[in-house]
Design an enzyme around this catalytic site. Structure first.
Site, mmCIF file in Angstrom:
data_model
loop_
_atom_site.group_PDB
_atom_site.id
_atom_site.type_symbol
_atom_site.label_atom_id
_atom_site.label_comp_id
_atom_site.label_asym_id
_atom_site.label_seq_id
_atom_site.Cartn_x
_atom_site.Cartn_y
_atom_site.Cartn_z
ATOM 1 N N SER A 189 -1.534 4.409 -1.661
ATOM 2 C CA SER A 189 -2.482 4.177 -2.647
ATOM 3 C C SER A 189 -3.507 4.952 -2.988
ATOM 4 C CB SER A 189 -2.853 2.439 -2.537
ATOM 5 O OG SER A 189 -3.533 2.487 -1.348
ATOM 6 N N THR A 190 -4.139 5.169 -4.134
ATOM 7 C CA THR A 190 -5.109 5.865 -4.471
ATOM 8 C C THR A 190 -6.440 5.453 -3.804
ATOM 9 O OG1 THR A 190 -4.171 6.694 -6.459
ATOM 10 C CG2 THR A 190 -6.548 6.337 -6.388
ATOM 11 N N GLU A 191 -6.462 4.027 -3.830
ATOM 12 C CA GLU A 191 -7.512 3.374 -2.913
ATOM 13 C C GLU A 191 -7.554 3.642 -1.676
ATOM 14 O OE1 GLU A 191 -6.409 -0.895 -2.842
ATOM 15 O OE2 GLU A 191 -8.346 -1.230 -1.925
ATOM 16 N N GLU A 213 -1.120 12.330 -1.708
ATOM 17 C CA GLU A 213 -0.082 12.094 -2.692
ATOM 18 C C GLU A 213 -0.173 10.566 -2.886
ATOM 19 O OE1 GLU A 213 3.010 10.652 -4.134
ATOM 20 O OE2 GLU A 213 4.327 11.512 -2.486
ATOM 21 N N LYS A 258 1.425 8.527 11.771
ATOM 22 C CA LYS A 258 1.651 7.225 11.601
ATOM 23 C C LYS A 258 2.405 6.759 10.675
ATOM 24 C CE LYS A 258 -0.817 4.118 9.811
ATOM 25 N NZ LYS A 258 0.254 3.054 9.633
ATOM 26 N N GLY A 316 -6.341 6.479 -0.374
ATOM 27 C CA GLY A 316 -6.527 7.939 -0.458
ATOM 28 C C GLY A 316 -8.198 8.476 -0.287
ATOM 29 N N CYS A 364 5.950 6.082 -6.269
ATOM 30 C CA CYS A 364 4.817 6.426 -7.069
ATOM 31 C C CYS A 364 4.877 7.181 -8.294
ATOM 32 C CB CYS A 364 4.021 7.250 -6.165
ATOM 33 S SG CYS A 364 4.905 8.318 -5.047
ATOM 34 N N GLU A 386 -1.114 0.500 -11.463
ATOM 35 C CA GLU A 386 0.233 0.641 -10.819
ATOM 36 C C GLU A 386 0.561 -0.676 -10.266
ATOM 37 O OE1 GLU A 386 0.089 3.262 -7.530
ATOM 38 O OE2 GLU A 386 2.105 4.294 -7.829
HETATM 39 P P1 ADP Z 1 0.227 0.206 0.022
HETATM 40 O O1 ADP Z 1 -0.889 -0.308 -0.357
HETATM 41 O O2 ADP Z 1 1.294 0.488 -0.767
HETATM 42 O O3 ADP Z 1 0.759 -0.385 1.377
HETATM 43 P P2 ADP Z 1 -1.475 1.894 1.463
HETATM 44 O O4 ADP Z 1 -2.267 3.220 1.008
HETATM 45 O O5 ADP Z 1 -2.163 0.810 2.018
HETATM 46 O O6 ADP Z 1 -0.077 1.429 0.753
HETATM 47 O O7 ADP Z 1 -0.776 2.302 2.925
HETATM 48 C C1 ADP Z 1 -0.265 3.721 3.183
HETATM 49 C C2 ADP Z 1 -0.341 4.181 4.503
HETATM 50 O O8 ADP Z 1 -1.656 4.128 4.656
HETATM 51 C C3 ADP Z 1 0.258 3.171 5.548
HETATM 52 O O9 ADP Z 1 0.685 4.087 6.653
HETATM 53 C C4 ADP Z 1 -1.102 2.436 5.965
HETATM 54 O O10 ADP Z 1 -1.051 1.739 7.397
HETATM 55 C C5 ADP Z 1 -2.194 3.494 5.995
HETATM 56 N N1 ADP Z 1 -3.484 3.057 5.710
HETATM 57 C C6 ADP Z 1 -3.906 1.953 4.963
HETATM 58 N N2 ADP Z 1 -5.089 1.910 5.170
HETATM 59 C C7 ADP Z 1 -5.594 2.916 5.756
HETATM 60 C C8 ADP Z 1 -7.017 3.433 6.023
HETATM 61 N N3 ADP Z 1 -8.227 2.614 5.896
HETATM 62 N N4 ADP Z 1 -6.935 4.507 6.962
HETATM 63 C C9 ADP Z 1 -5.894 5.160 7.226
HETATM 64 N N5 ADP Z 1 -4.733 4.821 6.775
HETATM 65 C C10 ADP Z 1 -4.558 3.750 6.180
#
Ligand code: ADP
Length: 502
Positions: free
Chosen positions: A253-255, A274, A199, A257, A308, A405
């Site tokens: 993002s760590t959040e 990562e 995805k 993750g 990152c 960050e």
């Molecule tokens: P950023 O905040 O830098 O956009 P994210 O961590 O939100 O980074 O996004 C990185 C990837 O994770 C993207 O492909 C995004 O669609 C996906 N993503 C965001 N939220 C979720 C979630 N709740 N579950 C799974 N994948 C997610």
């Protein structure tokens, strides 16, 4: 329905964005089950660049079913020899090279990065990653293991291990290096013999979709790689929680993750992550400033700070602090900000309006807490998502701009008196992805490298990546490693086989 882009660009890329893009499931290009589409934007203008099929749970279910079928024991993919698998992966690397201009243009249009950078870095690194991984297919060996079972005296055993693919893998990637992140994820998974549902990020789905076409052109069997574009909270969440996915690999993002870890708990799928960083970049008193100053600027401003591992906390020996701040600020002011397609551009727009607001929010927070900008500090223009390369001084360790960050072209420059003061400050972060050291003293360099809690330490260089070099984080920067043979191990299971023969 996409807006027209300059006619002066690669014709194949222009044609690619002119049509609504579908998703790849089981070797077929399909609309979303819901029929929905979503826009991806050109960050240099804020206009819609292309429309893309919007995958959701139902599409993820279909893609996982296709990946499972492609992973069955007698499937064409599983019957393929390691050498045949390696040749397909190598061919994909060569196809990427062959389409450099088109892929680099798509990357620049969708992400905003300079075309010159995408052409010189993102695309060739992606091709090289596949070629590196292609070589591993024939080298995934187990061991033979001598047994000494104490409770079966006289019995003899032949025991060995097999390295088998982990199975159906879900991969969720971010928008900062859309093609390269797809390569980092797909390369080791394919080399290990897994099947995949990828995805891409909703901000930048285009290059992964073009890559999916090249995957089919290379001759991978149907269902081995499925690409489902869509939003994180819907498609991404469905993939992370899916009960028939054996492993989830995530970069972002760590959040998010942490959300992935929770979602993965349902079937205890394997997880690699990562995540974010707030990497210290240290310039020691004896550094060669001719290379350290431009090096420190590039450590933060490369890819507009949307790395990152960006060197976002610059620690400088107090004796040379003023000189370094002046030098890095001069570099920042010289950087040509503009649309990625302009050959003169060195720093393009941030990827999205959301990121623009986030980065500007951090700048305001820094100013309100007493920090000052030695260079930059503001948004640029009214169209597109541009921010000035910024050097922040007068900062304190506990400020938000030093701790969190930012993911934009913003570095905080902080003086230190001695290594005793430097080390705790440099390690004072929840992250541990990367670090930089600039010094001409080899002893100091290696002793500091050993003490920094980071997955990568660069000495007298920064942002050096190689398909053979493992990359990943300590602490809240992640689990596991990308690239190198370590990445491959994380896409395999070890099976111990034990046979009694006497
Ligand atoms: P950023 O905040 O830098 O956009 P994210 O961590 O939100 O980074 O996004 C990185 C990837 O994770 C993207 O492909 C995004 O669609 C996906 N993503 C965001 N939220 C979720 C979630 N709740 N579950 C799974 N994948 C997610």
């Amino acid at each position: 329905m996409a807006t027209t882009v300059s006619t002066n660009i690669d014709a194949n890329a222009a044609q690619f964005v002119a049509q609504t893009r579908k998703m790849l499931i089981n070797g077929k290009w399909m609309a979303a089950a819901s029929g929905k589409t979503f826009p991806t934007y050109n960050p240099a203008t804020g206009e819609v660049l292309a429309m893309v099929a919007e995958g959701d749970k139902e599409d993820i279910d279909r893609a996982v079913a296709a990946a499972r079928k492609a992973f069955e024991n007698d499937s064409p993919w599983r019957r393929m020899t390691a050498s045949e698998r390696g040749r397909l992966i190598w061919k994909l690397g060569d196809l990427i090279d062959k389409h450099t201009e088109e892929l680099a243009t798509l990357e620049s249009l969708d992400n905003g990065k300079p075309l010159t950078v995408a052409r010189a870095a993102d695309v060739p690194l992606a091709a090289e990653l596949f070629r590196y991984m292609a070589g591993w297919t024939t080298k995934l060996e187990g061991n033979t293991i001598p047994l000494s079972v104490p409770y079966t005296p006289g019995a003899r055993y032949h025991a060995y291990t097999l390295r088998e693919p982990v199975g159906v893998v879900g991969q969720i990637i971010p928008w900062n290096f859309p093609l390269l992140m797809a390569a980092w994820k797909l390369g080791p998974a394919l080399a290990a013999g897994c099947t995949i549902v990828l995805k891409p990020a909703e901000q930048t789905p285009l290059s992964a979709l073009r890559l999916a076409e090249l995957i089919m052109e290379a001759g991978f069997p149907d269902g081995v790689v499925n690409v489902v574009p869509g939003y994180g909270e819907t498609a991404g969440a469905a993939l992370a929680a899916h009960p028939d996915v054996d492993k989830i690999a995530f970069t972002g993002s760590t959040e998010v993750g942490k959300m992935i870890v929770k979602a993965a708990a349902g079937n205890l799928k394997k997880v690699t992550l990562e995540l974010g960083g707030k990497s210290p970049n240290v310039i020691m008193k004896d550094a060669d400033l001719e290379i350290a100053i431009p090096g420190a600027a590039s450590a933060i401003f490369f890819n507009h700070g949307q790395c990152c591992c960006a060197g976002s906390r610059l620690y400088v020996d107090a004796a040379i602090y003023d000189k370094v701040v002046e030098g890095v600020s001069e570099q920042a002011k010289k950087i040509k900000v503009g649309p990625g397609l302009d050959p003169a551009t060195q720093l393009g727009p941030l990827v999205s309006d959301e990121q623009l607001r986030r980065v500007c929010g951090y700048l305001e927070s820094g100013f309100s807490e007493g920090a000052k900008a030695a260079a930059g500090g503001h948004k640029v223009g009214d169209k597109g998502y541009f921010v000035e390369p910024t050097v922040m001084v007068n900062t304190k360790q506990n400020m938000k701009i030093v701790q969190e960050e930012i993911f934009g072209p913003v570095v905080t420059a902080i003086p230190y008196k001695n290594v005793e003061e430097l080390l705790p400050a440099a390690n004072d972060t929840v992250y541990g992805l990367a670090a930089g050291i600039w010094t001409t003293n080899i002893n100091k360099a290696h002793s500091l490298a050993a003490e920094l809690r980071a997955g990568t330490v660069w000495i007298n260089c920064y942002n050096i990546f190689d398909a053979a070099l493992p990359f990943g984080g300590y602490k809240q920067s992640g689990w596991g490693r990308e690239m190198g043979h370590e990445a491959l191990e994380l896409y395999t299971e070890t099976k111990a086989v034990c046979a009694r023969y006497a």
